[in-house]
Scaffold this motif. Structure first.
Motif, PDB file in Angstrom:
ATOM      1  N   PRO A 127       0.830  -1.220   0.000  1.00  0.00           N
ATOM      2  CA  PRO A 127       0.000   0.000   0.000  1.00  0.00           C
ATOM      3  C   PRO A 127       0.860   1.264   0.000  1.00  0.00           C
ATOM      4  O   PRO A 127       1.736   1.421   0.847  1.00  0.00           O
ATOM      5  CB  PRO A 127      -0.802  -0.117   1.299  1.00  0.00           C
ATOM      6  CG  PRO A 127      -0.774  -1.575   1.645  1.00  0.00           C
ATOM      7  CD  PRO A 127       0.568  -2.075   1.169  1.00  0.00           C
ATOM      8  N   ILE A 128       0.608   2.146  -0.945  1.00  0.00           N
ATOM      9  CA  ILE A 128       1.424   3.347  -1.060  1.00  0.00           C
ATOM     10  C   ILE A 128       1.270   4.244   0.165  1.00  0.00           C
ATOM     11  O   ILE A 128       2.204   4.958   0.556  1.00  0.00           O
ATOM     12  CB  ILE A 128       1.073   4.108  -2.359  1.00  0.00           C
ATOM     13  CG1 ILE A 128       2.176   5.133  -2.684  1.00  0.00           C
ATOM     14  CG2 ILE A 128      -0.302   4.768  -2.267  1.00  0.00           C
ATOM     15  CD1 ILE A 128       2.034   5.759  -4.050  1.00  0.00           C
ATOM     16  N   TRP A 129       0.103   4.191   0.818  1.00  0.00           N
ATOM     17  CA  TRP A 129      -0.116   5.062   1.973  1.00  0.00           C
ATOM     18  C   TRP A 129       0.619   4.560   3.204  1.00  0.00           C
ATOM     19  O   TRP A 129       0.866   5.328   4.129  1.00  0.00           O
ATOM     20  CB  TRP A 129      -1.607   5.225   2.236  1.00  0.00           C
ATOM     21  CG  TRP A 129      -2.300   5.770   1.020  1.00  0.00           C
ATOM     22  CD1 TRP A 129      -3.299   5.190   0.304  1.00  0.00           C
ATOM     23  CD2 TRP A 129      -2.003   7.002   0.342  1.00  0.00           C
ATOM     24  NE1 TRP A 129      -3.637   5.964  -0.775  1.00  0.00           N
ATOM     25  CE2 TRP A 129      -2.862   7.085  -0.778  1.00  0.00           C
ATOM     26  CE3 TRP A 129      -1.091   8.035   0.561  1.00  0.00           C
ATOM     27  CZ2 TRP A 129      -2.840   8.155  -1.656  1.00  0.00           C
ATOM     28  CZ3 TRP A 129      -1.068   9.096  -0.320  1.00  0.00           C
ATOM     29  CH2 TRP A 129      -1.935   9.153  -1.413  1.00  0.00           C
ATOM     30  N   ASP A 130       1.003   3.276   3.226  1.00  0.00           N
ATOM     31  CA  ASP A 130       1.858   2.797   4.306  1.00  0.00           C
ATOM     32  C   ASP A 130       3.261   3.388   4.172  1.00  0.00           C
ATOM     33  O   ASP A 130       3.924   3.676   5.175  1.00  0.00           O
ATOM     34  CB  ASP A 130       1.935   1.269   4.289  1.00  0.00           C
ATOM     35  CG  ASP A 130       0.656   0.615   4.794  1.00  0.00           C
ATOM     36  OD1 ASP A 130      -0.261   1.360   5.219  1.00  0.00           O
ATOM     37  OD2 ASP A 130       0.566  -0.626   4.749  1.00  0.00           O
ATOM     38  N   ILE A 131       3.714   3.589   2.920  1.00  0.00           N
ATOM     39  CA  ILE A 131       5.004   4.236   2.714  1.00  0.00           C
ATOM     40  C   ILE A 131       4.944   5.681   3.207  1.00  0.00           C
ATOM     41  O   ILE A 131       5.842   6.170   3.886  1.00  0.00           O
ATOM     42  CB  ILE A 131       5.398   4.191   1.226  1.00  0.00           C
ATOM     43  CG1 ILE A 131       5.514   2.748   0.730  1.00  0.00           C
ATOM     44  CG2 ILE A 131       6.715   4.937   0.989  1.00  0.00           C
ATOM     45  CD1 ILE A 131       5.775   2.627  -0.753  1.00  0.00           C
ATOM     46  N   ALA A 132       3.859   6.386   2.864  1.00  0.00           N
ATOM     47  CA  ALA A 132       3.699   7.768   3.322  1.00  0.00           C
ATOM     48  C   ALA A 132       3.649   7.846   4.846  1.00  0.00           C
ATOM     49  O   ALA A 132       4.206   8.773   5.445  1.00  0.00           O
ATOM     50  CB  ALA A 132       2.425   8.361   2.720  1.00  0.00           C
ATOM     51  N   ARG A 133       3.010   6.867   5.456  1.00  0.00           N
ATOM     52  CA  ARG A 133       2.910   6.861   6.929  1.00  0.00           C
ATOM     53  C   ARG A 133       4.253   6.602   7.587  1.00  0.00           C
ATOM     54  O   ARG A 133       4.594   7.224   8.602  1.00  0.00           O
ATOM     55  CB  ARG A 133       1.909   5.777   7.350  1.00  0.00           C
ATOM     56  CG  ARG A 133       1.727   5.620   8.870  1.00  0.00           C
ATOM     57  CD  ARG A 133       1.089   4.283   9.176  1.00  0.00           C
ATOM     58  NE  ARG A 133       1.940   3.174   8.739  1.00  0.00           N
ATOM     59  CZ  ARG A 133       1.502   1.935   8.538  1.00  0.00           C
ATOM     60  NH1 ARG A 133       0.222   1.645   8.701  1.00  0.00           N
ATOM     61  NH2 ARG A 133       2.346   0.985   8.158  1.00  0.00           N
ATOM     62  N   ASP A 134       5.033   5.709   7.011  1.00  0.00           N
ATOM     63  CA  ASP A 134       6.276   5.266   7.649  1.00  0.00           C
ATOM     64  C   ASP A 134       7.481   6.127   7.309  1.00  0.00           C
ATOM     65  O   ASP A 134       8.526   5.986   7.956  1.00  0.00           O
ATOM     66  CB  ASP A 134       6.570   3.813   7.252  1.00  0.00           C
ATOM     67  CG  ASP A 134       5.485   2.841   7.726  1.00  0.00           C
ATOM     68  OD1 ASP A 134       4.765   3.185   8.683  1.00  0.00           O
ATOM     69  OD2 ASP A 134       5.357   1.756   7.119  1.00  0.00           O
ATOM     70  N   HIS A 135       7.370   6.978   6.287  1.00  0.00           N
ATOM     71  CA  HIS A 135       8.526   7.760   5.839  1.00  0.00           C
ATOM     72  C   HIS A 135       8.108   9.219   5.652  1.00  0.00           C
ATOM     73  O   HIS A 135       7.661   9.628   4.582  1.00  0.00           O
ATOM     74  CB  HIS A 135       9.082   7.186   4.535  1.00  0.00           C
ATOM     75  CG  HIS A 135       9.490   5.742   4.636  1.00  0.00           C
ATOM     76  ND1 HIS A 135      10.716   5.354   5.129  1.00  0.00           N
ATOM     77  CD2 HIS A 135       8.821   4.600   4.320  1.00  0.00           C
ATOM     78  CE1 HIS A 135      10.790   4.030   5.099  1.00  0.00           C
ATOM     79  NE2 HIS A 135       9.664   3.548   4.613  1.00  0.00           N
ATOM     80  N   ASP A 136       8.279  10.009   6.698  1.00  0.00           N
ATOM     81  CA  ASP A 136       7.844  11.410   6.666  1.00  0.00           C
ATOM     82  C   ASP A 136       8.517  12.208   5.560  1.00  0.00           C
ATOM     83  O   ASP A 136       7.924  13.136   5.000  1.00  0.00           O
ATOM     84  CB  ASP A 136       8.136  12.083   8.016  1.00  0.00           C
ATOM     85  CG  ASP A 136       7.196  11.604   9.118  1.00  0.00           C
ATOM     86  OD1 ASP A 136       6.139  11.032   8.777  1.00  0.00           O
ATOM     87  OD2 ASP A 136       7.523  11.793  10.299  1.00  0.00           O
ATOM     88  N   ALA A 137       9.772  11.868   5.236  1.00  0.00           N
ATOM     89  CA  ALA A 137      10.525  12.665   4.267  1.00  0.00           C
ATOM     90  C   ALA A 137       9.902  12.649   2.879  1.00  0.00           C
ATOM     91  O   ALA A 137      10.102  13.578   2.094  1.00  0.00           O
ATOM     92  CB  ALA A 137      11.973  12.171   4.185  1.00  0.00           C
ATOM     93  N   VAL A 138       9.147  11.606   2.551  1.00  0.00           N
ATOM     94  CA  VAL A 138       8.553  11.507   1.212  1.00  0.00           C
ATOM     95  C   VAL A 138       7.033  11.565   1.259  1.00  0.00           C
ATOM     96  O   VAL A 138       6.365  11.390   0.238  1.00  0.00           O
ATOM     97  CB  VAL A 138       8.994  10.206   0.507  1.00  0.00           C
ATOM     98  CG1 VAL A 138      10.513  10.173   0.367  1.00  0.00           C
ATOM     99  CG2 VAL A 138       8.498   8.968   1.235  1.00  0.00           C
ATOM    100  N   ALA A 139       6.464  11.825   2.441  1.00  0.00           N
ATOM    101  CA  ALA A 139       5.009  11.793   2.589  1.00  0.00           C
ATOM    102  C   ALA A 139       4.319  12.801   1.675  1.00  0.00           C
ATOM    103  O   ALA A 139       3.342  12.478   0.987  1.00  0.00           O
ATOM    104  CB  ALA A 139       4.619  12.037   4.042  1.00  0.00           C
ATOM    105  N   ASP A 140       4.833  14.045   1.635  1.00  0.00           N
ATOM    106  CA  ASP A 140       4.197  15.070   0.803  1.00  0.00           C
ATOM    107  C   ASP A 140       4.269  14.699  -0.675  1.00  0.00           C
ATOM    108  O   ASP A 140       3.317  14.929  -1.433  1.00  0.00           O
ATOM    109  CB  ASP A 140       4.857  16.426   1.028  1.00  0.00           C
ATOM    110  CG  ASP A 140       4.394  17.086   2.316  1.00  0.00           C
ATOM    111  OD1 ASP A 140       3.482  16.542   2.975  1.00  0.00           O
ATOM    112  OD2 ASP A 140       4.944  18.141   2.679  1.00  0.00           O
TER     113      ASP A 140
END
Length: 574
Positions: free
Chosen positions: A68-81
């Protein structure tokens, strides 16, 4: 000052959360007034990577199919935006098959379930503005095959995000982020029923930004050609939305479009791509042509420098060089120390390039790509013509440029056999007492480029600095010519000439006057759409400045058996 900024940043973040939750609780009933057409262009290769589970966001690389792409956004603040702004929709839409559509739908509707209540990430005006543009652009792609309840929730979320951005765009930093937030507001409010009232303040603000952020020559502060293309695209989309709504286009917006389009033409190589300077890439294929067509501006570039860049052309050959001071202050957050660097293209085949921006591949690559040795210009060993300052907190980026050249000159004039560009900068004067002067002369038929690089002291003070610095060992320098990865380079037996063979079949010969050591060395080429930097080569002329003036002459010319016009049917691999 830092404490004030900390307090301000925290207050802005708190207000974003407050307005996000308020907007998300609003009962919205809306639909499209006019079904919008998709206007953003993605890369098929990036879309295919996403579908295969290859994620690359600002240096973070994850290989997890079906993750899930949103799990990446959740776990990695540097690339969330970067994930939250949904630019990846362009790439999935570029693939366009049923699998790509299914993945795009799953990710967008998962965002609505996870973030649609305004209680988590993605609710800042710049990010939300970019997300609105993508969702609306690709709405037909996203809603195909969906039931009425799903479509209703999609429109409700669009309306809630439009309310949020329309109330919070004023908090975005001036520049590209504000252009994006305002365009998102205009695009959405004029596309959706019941939101026309949100458009008027945004249109007025966009007009003001056009007057204050785009100068009389159609330039922006960052001097990033690809960012200028993005600004033109945003203004085009706003203009289309305003016209389709039956409104008159404000003069400041139409005038800004009229100023930018000729400038972008001056920054375009013969292959249709943009010159790669100050963090910008060559652009998604077709994006520049589309933006220029939508602008309906036929004006040619002004003579002389455009946004600080000089363009020479002869026959099928173009040369674009950086002939102005680098950006300063906040505008230099992504700028490069590439003063006097140039790129050369023959037909649709790049020959000499700058390495480009390594930001996509991580912070170390980002820093390396900003240094002078990553550009096709002269660098004193161990120094860049501008330095990277200490990291600036709350700047939204890494280091700003410091110790920039104070005096940079660039003039274009006629030559006996074509046109000539004379350049200079004093970036090495404070540290070494030296000014770098460069002359580039392109023949009228585009078959020959001759160059001369000089390191020189200009006065007694410079001579004193030079004498203290060079002492007995001298000052070592390298003149670099980075080659496009599709160029095949071969040095002759006595290492005096390098033959450059293009995929079109053209052969160019690189020669020099013997004043410097000649070599062929490894290099790197950064390109969007690739998961790793691309290995390539560079021609290097290295030497030592022992006197008050050091001169190196070189040339690049088509071989005699290479015709003026080559039928170029081979598709580029890069």
């Amino acid at each position: 000052m830092a404490q004030n900024k900390t307090w301000r940043a925290r207050r802005i973040g708190f207000m974003h959360q407050l307005h996000a939750r308020r907007a998300a609780r609003t009962d919205v009933k809306t639909a499209f007034r006019i079904q919008p057409e998709p206007r953003t262009i993605g890369l098929v290769t990036r879309g295919q990577q996403l579908l295969a589970g290859e994620f690359l966001f600002s240096g973070l690389r994850i290989n997890k199919p079906n993750h899930p792409i949103w799990d990446i956004a959740r776990d990695h603040d540097a690339v969330a935006d970067e994930i939250q702004e949904c630019r990846w929709l362009d790439d999935l839409a570029a693939v366009g098959d049923e699998h790509a559509r299914e993945v795009a739908q799953n990710w967008v509707f998962a965002w609505i379930e996870r973030y649609g209540d305004g209680r988590d990430g993605g609710w800042t005006p710049g990010v939300a503005g970019r997300r609105l543009i993508r969702w609306i652009n690709h709405s037909a792609f996203l809603l195909r095959g969906q039931d009425k309840a799903t479509a209703t929730r999609f429109f409700e979320s669009l309306g809630q995000q439009t309310l949020f951005v329309s109330r919070r765009w004023k908090t975005t930093e001036p520049g590209i982020r504000r252009f994006e937030a305002l365009t998102g507001t205009i695009f959405a409010s004029l596309s959706l029923d019941g939101f026309e009232h949100c458009a008027d303040p945004a249109i007025a603000a966009l007009s003001a930004e056009c007057q204050s952020r785009i100068d009389a020559g159609g330039a922006i502060e960052t001097r990033n050609p690809e960012e200028l293309l993005e600004v033109l695209s945003l203004l085009n989309w706003s203009a289309i939305s305003i016209s389709q709504a039956g409104r008159g286009l404000p003069v400041p917006i139409s005038d800004a479009i009229g100023r930018i389009a000729p400038t972008l033409r001056a920054l375009r190589h013969a292959d249709g791509g943009l010159a790669r300077f100050h963090g910008g890439g060559s652009g998604v294929p077709g994006r520049l042509d589309e933006a220029l067509a939508l602008s309906r501006v036929k004006a040619i570039p002004a003579t002389g420098l455009n946004m600080g860049y000089a363009r020479l052309h002869g026959g099928r050959t173009t040369l674009i060089a950086d002939g102005a001071a680098p950006p300063q202050g906040q505008a230099s957050a992504d700028a490069h120390a590439g003063t006097l660097g140039f790129e050369l293209t023959s037909g649709r085949r790049p020959i000499i390039v700058n390495c480009g921006s390594g930001a996509r591949f991580g912070e170390e690559w980002r820093r390396a790509s900003r240094a002078t040795p990553s550009h096709s210009t002269l660098a004193i060993d161990g120094f860049s013509s501008s330095r990277l300052g200490a990291p600036v907190r709350f700047s939204g980026a890494a280091e700003l440029l410091s110790n920039r050249p104070d005096i940079v000159n660039g003039t274009i004039g006629p030559a006996a056999t074509g046109s000539k560009l004379e350049l200079s900068h004093d970036g090495y004067q404070p540290s070494h007492g030296l000014t770098h002067a460069r002359t580039l002369q392109l023949s009228v038929d585009g078959r020959t480029l001759t160059g001369e690089d000089i390191l020189i002291t200009l006065n007694n003070e410079d001579e004193a600095i030079f004498s203290r610095t060079q002492m007995r060992a001298g000052i070592h320098f390298s003149i670099r010519f980075h080659l496009h990865p599709a160029v095949e380079a071969q040095i002759n037996a006595d290492q005096t000439i390098i033959a450059l063979t293009l995929k079109s079949g053209e052969v160019w010969r690189f020669d020099h006057d013997g004043a410097a050591k000649f070599s062929l060395a490894p290099s790197i080429y950064f390109k969007n759409g690739h998961l790793n930097p691309i290995a390539t080569q560079q021609v290097v002329l290295s030497g030592t400045a022992m006197s008050y003036a050091t001169r190196v002459r070189w040339s690049l010319a088509k071989t005699q058996d290479t015709p003026d016009v080559v039928r170029d049917l081979v598709q580029a691999d890069l």
